[in-house]
Design an enzyme around this catalytic site. Sequence first.
Site, PDB file in Angstrom:
ATOM      1  N   LYS A   1       0.854  -1.197   0.000  1.00 18.20           N
ATOM      2  CA  LYS A   1       0.000   0.000   0.000  1.00 18.20           C
ATOM      3  C   LYS A   1       0.890   1.248   0.000  1.00 18.20           C
ATOM      4  CE  LYS A   1      -3.978  -2.331   1.956  1.00 18.20           C
ATOM      5  NZ  LYS A   1      -5.198  -2.189   2.762  1.00 18.20           N
TER       6      LYS A   1
ATOM      7  N   HIS B   1      -9.390  -2.481  -5.435  1.00 20.01           N
ATOM      8  CA  HIS B   1      -9.358  -2.657  -3.985  1.00 20.01           C
ATOM      9  C   HIS B   1     -10.462  -1.827  -3.333  1.00 20.01           C
ATOM     10  CE1 HIS B   1      -7.992  -2.438   0.202  1.00 20.01           C
ATOM     11  NE2 HIS B   1      -7.338  -3.548  -0.047  1.00 20.01           N
TER      12      HIS B   1
ATOM     13  N   GLU C   1     -12.177 -10.271  -0.563  1.00 18.58           N
ATOM     14  CA  GLU C   1     -11.904  -9.490   0.631  1.00 18.58           C
ATOM     15  C   GLU C   1     -13.204  -8.853   1.127  1.00 18.58           C
ATOM     16  OE1 GLU C   1      -7.392  -7.954   0.204  1.00 18.58           O
ATOM     17  OE2 GLU C   1      -8.839  -6.755  -0.898  1.00 18.58           O
TER      18      GLU C   1
END
Length: 255
Positions: A16, A102, A176
Site C-alpha cells: 500500500k 481494492h 476481501e
Amino acid sequence: MAPLPRPRRIVGVSLKMYFDLQSSLSYVRGVYQLDGEAWNARVDLFVIPDFVTLMESSRILESSHIMLGAQDVFWEDQGAFTGEVSPRVLQQAGAKIVEIGHAERRAMFGETGEWVAKKAGAAARNGLIPLVCIGEKTHHSIASAAVGAAVEECRPQVTSVLAAVPDDVEVILAYEPVWAIGAAEPADPDHVVHVTKELRKLAAGRNGVTRIVYGGSAGPGTFAKIAEGVDGLFLGRFAHDIKNLKQVIEEVGAA
C-alpha cells in the site's frame, strides 16, 4: 466426472503506502531472500510495492521466481491521462500482476464496477495478470443469509471482469469482505469457503486459470481453515514483517 485439478497455490502482499522508498526496496530485497525455499515447488509468491519503486524492485527480483505487482492501472495504453499509469508501461517495467478494484479505491476514489472491468481488460491486453479485489460491504449476523447476500453482491463484480478479459488469460480474484479488512480477526472460515465455492462456479468453463485468494486480516492459521475454497492468501500489514510472511507461505505450502 472427476473434479478439475486446483491451480497452484499463491501468496502475495501489498505494501500500500506504508513504506518510504528505501524501506520498500529493503522489503523487496527481503522477499527476494525467500526465493528458492522448499515451498517454491507448491506456492507462487508476489509482492506489490508502490509505483515509484517498481523499476528497482524489478531489477531486484529479476533472477527470482517471485512475481512483481502494481497497485493500480489505467484502462488505456496511452494518451492525455495525467497522473494515470499505462498497463503497457507497467508490463515494460517488469510487472507481472496488477491489483485492481481494492475496496479502498472503490470507497475513496469512486471506482465503479465498470472501471474495474475496463482496467482488468487493459491489464490482460498487455500481458498482465489482473488481480481483482471483490467483496461485500455488509455482514449479516445469520450465517446462511450472510453467504447468500455476499454471493449476490460479488456476482456482478466477478461476471463483469470475466466478460472484459479473454477466456484464455489468467485471472486472480481476491475475495476481501470489506467488513473484514483491518478487523481483529479474518472472516469466519465457513463463510469464506461457502462464498468462494459459489464464486468459483462463475469461472467454470474458462480456458484460462482462475485462482481465488482470501484477504482481510489474514495471518497464521488462516489458510488451513479455508483451503477448501481458496488457492492462497493476499496479505496486508501483518506480512510487512518478512518473518511473518515466511511463516504464512510455509503454512500454505504445507497445508
